[in-house]
Design a protein around this motif. Structure first.
Motif, short mmCIF file in Angstrom:
data_model
loop_
_atom_site.label_atom_id
_atom_site.label_comp_id
_atom_site.label_asym_id
_atom_site.label_seq_id
_atom_site.Cartn_x
_atom_site.Cartn_y
_atom_site.Cartn_z
N HIS A 227 0.82 -1.22 0.00
CA HIS A 227 0.00 0.00 0.00
C HIS A 227 0.85 1.26 0.00
CE1 HIS A 227 0.56 0.97 4.39
NE2 HIS A 227 0.69 -0.33 4.49
N CYS A 228 0.20 2.34 -0.38
CA CYS A 228 0.80 3.65 -0.19
C CYS A 228 0.71 3.96 1.30
CB CYS A 228 0.05 4.70 -1.00
SG CYS A 228 0.69 6.36 -0.68
N HIS A 229 1.79 4.51 1.87
CA HIS A 229 1.79 4.76 3.31
C HIS A 229 1.16 6.10 3.67
CE1 HIS A 229 2.97 3.75 7.39
NE2 HIS A 229 3.44 2.61 6.93
N GLN A 230 0.69 6.83 2.69
CA GLN A 230 -0.14 8.01 2.99
C GLN A 230 -1.48 7.50 3.49
OE1 GLN A 230 -0.98 11.44 2.28
NE2 GLN A 230 0.39 12.13 0.66
N GLN A 231 -1.81 7.82 4.72
CA GLN A 231 -3.06 7.31 5.29
C GLN A 231 -4.25 7.65 4.38
OE1 GLN A 231 -3.27 6.06 8.97
NE2 GLN A 231 -5.07 5.12 8.06
N GLY B 45 -8.42 3.36 -1.22
CA GLY B 45 -8.22 2.46 -2.35
C GLY B 45 -6.83 2.00 -2.66
N PHE B 46 -5.79 2.71 -2.17
CA PHE B 46 -4.42 2.45 -2.61
C PHE B 46 -3.81 1.29 -1.81
CE2 PHE B 46 -0.86 5.14 -4.69
CZ PHE B 46 -0.14 4.02 -5.00
N MET B 47 -4.37 0.10 -1.99
CA MET B 47 -3.86 -1.10 -1.32
C MET B 47 -4.08 -2.29 -2.24
SD MET B 47 -4.73 -0.97 2.72
CE MET B 47 -6.47 -1.28 2.64
CU LIG Z 1 0.01 7.65 -1.94
#
Ligand SMILES: [Cu+2]
Length: 553
Positions: free
Chosen positions: A535-539, A545-547
Motif C-alpha cells: 500500500h501507499c503509506h499516505q493514510q 483504495g491504494f492497497m
Molecule cells: Cu500515496
C-alpha cells in the motif's frame, strides 16, 4: 475519565498540507493525574489471553529511555551486549508448573493528553501515554514476548513495520492478523528481524476520521541490534518526526520536486487529462490533510531538551518519519549527513548529503561529524513547518546563544546515490506491472486511488498477485498522478533496481517514494507464506483504495 480538551473553532478550512497558525491554545483539565496514570499503568488489570507469571524479574530501567539518546561510550563501559539487549528479558522458569514468560515489553494503547510545548496540549491516542511510544530494543534472532493492551473502545492493530514476521503478528487485518480487542489485550511472541531501525504503529484505517489511524500518536521506534555492530560512532540519537491536529482542506496539494529524475510524459499527459476532465465537471480538488502543530520526539522546536554534543563527536541519528502522510526534510546548518542506512538497512555506498528527505514511514540513519561548534536548529527546510515546531536544537558543549538556522545548499534526493557504483543486474522470476492513478474527489470529496484500475475493496479482499515462496519478483511501478507516494510492502524487504529510469542496486528498503509521474522498479524474494499487504503509506491514500494483497503460496 479523561476530560475532553477545549477546542476553539479556529482551524481554517483553507489549511493545506502544511500547518500555518499557532493561534489555538488547548487547555486540559485533570491532566496531571491522568497523565500519571497513563504513564505508569494500573497494576493488576486483567489481560485478555494469558496468565502473568509470579516470578517475573523487576522492570529494567535501561529498557526505556525517554530522551531517545544513547551515549555509546557509556554503553560500552557498561558492557554493550548486556546494556543494549536489556530489552530482552530471559524466559522465566520458577517451578514445575507451566509458567508463562514475562513480557519483554508491554505496550498500552490509550487516549490522553500530551504536551508539545508549554500551553500546547493535545489529546490523542498513544503508546504508554507518551509520544513517541517507547523505543523498543530487540536483539536480532532472539525471540521476544510483547503484551499489547488496548484501553480504548476500538479494536486495534499494531503493525511491526519493516519486520519479517508471520501474518498472525504482523498487525494488518487485511492479512488476517487478529485484532487486539477493545478494552482487551493480546500477547504475541515473535523473533525480531531483520536488524536495524524499524518501528511500530497502528494499522487502522481512518477514512474521514482524523483522530484515528496514524493521525493519532500511535507511533514508536524499534531498533533491532545486529549480531555484529561495527559501531563507528560515539552516540546515537533517535528522532521521530510527527504532526498533530490534522484538518481537511480542498485547496490542492503543494508540488514537491526534490526527487531526482524526470517525469514520464505519457504518465503526465494521462494524469493531467483525468484531472482536467474532473475539474471541468465542476469538481474541486480532492481533500488533503494539513496540520496545526509539528514536533520532533513529541516536542515543538525550542521546547524540548536540546541534543547536547561535543566537538569532534560522531553522532548517529536514527530518523523516523512517523507522519500520517507528510514528507519531511531535515538539515543542520554547517553540517553534512553521511547516510549509512535506509529503512534500517545498511546502504551499499554511504554518501554525504546536505539535506535528508524522508517519506512517510521511511527511516534514515546518518552520521554527523560534529565539527562546527555553536547552537543550531536541526529542522525542516520549510520555514512554515519549522516555525510551527518541526525542529530540535543541537547544542555544542560550551556554546550558548539563540539557536541558528541557515538554508542549506539545494540538492536533489537520489536513492541511487546510495547504491552500488556499478549496479548489479538481476533476472526476476516474474514481473508485475502496477499503475497508480487518482480519481479526483470521486468519493464524497475524497480522492479515490486505484492500482491497475482497481480500488481496494474490503468486501472482495481478493489478492491481486499470487507469489510462490523463494521466487524473485519485480514490481514495475508507474505513477499516473502528480503526488509522491511512499510505497510500502509488508513482511518483506525490497531492493531498488530502477528509480526514475536509472538502474541501481544495493539500496534495500521497505518504503520507497515514487515521484509524481515517475516510475520505479523494486525486486523482492517471496520470503514467507501467507498474505502480504502492499500500500501507499499516505493514510489518506491507503484508506481510499491504494492497497493490494500479495498471496504467497
Ligand atoms: Cu500515496
Amino acid at each position: 475519565m479523561l476530560h475532553a480538551m477545549e477546542r476553539p473553532g479556529c482551524l481554517s478550512s483553507s489549511k493545506r498540507r502544511r500547518g500555518r497558525t499557532l493561534r489555538c491554545v488547548y487547555r486540559a483539565t485533570q491532566v496531571g493525574e491522568d497523565a500519571l496514570r497513563l504513564a505508569h499503568g494500573k497494576a493488576g488489570e486483567l489481560f485478555g489471553d494469558f496468565v502473568p507469571t509470579h516470578c517475573a524479574p523487576p522492570p529494567n530501567p535501561q529498557r526505556m529511555r525517554p530522551d531517545m539518546s544513547f551515549d555509546r561510550r557509556r554503553l560500552l563501559q557498561l558492557g554493550a551486549a548486556a546494556a543494549v539487549s536489556a530489552g530482552v528479558a530471559p524466559l522465566v522458569a520458577c517451578s514445575s508448573r507451566r509458567v508463562e514468560p514475562t513480557a519483554d515489553y508491554t505496550i498500552r494503547i490509550a487516549t490522553g493528553p500530551i504536551e508539545l510545548a508549554p500551553g500546547v496540549i493535545v489529546t490523542t491516542t498513544t503508546y504508554n501515554g507518551q509520544f513517541p511510544g517507547p523505543l523498543l530494543r530487540f536483539r536480532e534472532g532472539r525471540p521476544v514476548v510483547v503484551d499489547i493492551r488496548n484501553d480504548t473502545a476500538t479494536p486495534e492493530q499494531l503493525h511491526w513495520h519493516g519486520q519479517k514476521i508471520s501474518v498472525d503478528y504482523d498487525g494488518a487485518a487485511e492479512e488476517g492478523t487478529p485484532y487486539v480487542p477493545a478494552h482487551g489485550a493480546r500477547r504475541i511472541r515473535f523473533t525480531p528481524g531483520p536488524a536495524g531501525h524499524r518501528f511500530y504503529h497502528t494499522h487502522l484505517r481512518a477514512g474521514a476520521n482524523l483522530a484515528a489511524g496514524q493521525y493519532s500518536g500511535e507511533v514508536g521506534p524499534v531498533y533491532i541490534d545486529p549480531r555484529n555492530e561495527p559501531g563507528r560512532y560515539d552516540r546515537e540519537v533517535f528522532l521521530t518526526l510527527k504532526e498533530f491536529l490534522p484538518s481537511l482542506s480542498q485547496g490542492g496539494d503543494m508540488a514537491m520536486d526534490f526527487l531526482a529524475g524526470e517525469e514520464e510524459p505519457t504518465l503526465k499527459s494521462t494524469g493531467e487529462a483525468a484531472m482536467n476532465a474532473s475539474l471541468a465537471q465542476g469538481k474541486p480538488h480532492g481533500y488533503e490533510v494539513g496540520y496545526q502543530f509539528f514536533a520532533i520526539n513529541g516536542r515543538m522546536l525550542g521546547h524540548g531538551e536540546p541534543i547536547r554534543v561535543k566537538a569532534g563527536e560522531r553522532v548517529l541519528f536514527h530518523v523516523l518519519n512517523g507522519s500520517a502522510g507528510e514528507i519531511r526534510s531535515l538539515a543542520l546548518p554547517g553540517h553534512a549527513f553521511q547516510v549509512v542506512a535506509m529503512d534500517g538497512n545498511p546502504v551499499a555506498t554511504p554518501t554525504e548529503v546536505p539535506v535528508l528527505w524522508i517519506g512517510t514511514a521511511e527511516r534514515v540513519s546518518a552520521i554527523v561529524q560534529m565539527d562546527h561548534p555553536g547552537v543550531w536548529v536541526l529542522g525542516d527546510l520549510s520555514d512554515d513547518d519549522r516555525g510551527h515546531g518541526m525542529g530540535v536544537v543541537v547544542e555544542y558543549a560550551g556554546a550558548s546563544g539563540t539557536p541558528q538556522w541557515a538554508k542549506p545548499p539545494s540538492a536533489k534526493w537520489d536513492y541511487a546515490a546510495f547504491g552500488d557504483s556499478t549496479p548489479k543486474t538481476y533476472a526476476p522470476d516474474e514481473t508485475f506491472d502496477m499503475t497508480f492513478a487518482k480519481n479526483n474527489a470521486a468519493l464524497n470529496g475524497f480522492n479515490q486511488w486505484t492500482i491497475n484500475g482497481v480500488a481496494f475493496s474490503d468486501k472482495a479482499m481478493d489478492p491481486m498477485f499470487k507469489l510462490h515462496q523463494s521466487r524473485r519478483y519485480r514490481l514495475r511501478m508507474k505513477n499516473a498522478s502528480d503526488d509522491i507516494h511512499p510505497i510500502h510492502l509488508h513482511r518483506h524487504t525490497f531492493e531498488l533496481t530502477r528509480i526514475a529510469g536509472k538502474a541501481t542496486s544495493g539500496v534495500l528498503k521497505d518504503v520507497v517514494m515514487l515521484g509524481g509521474y515517475q516510475t520505479a522498479e523494486v525486486d523482492f524474494v517471496a520470503d514467507d507464506l501467507g498474505l502480504a499487504l502492499f500500500h501507499c503509506h499516505q493514510q489518506l491514500h491507503m484508506d481510499f483504495g491504494f492497497m493490494a494483497l500479495f498471496d504467497c503460496v
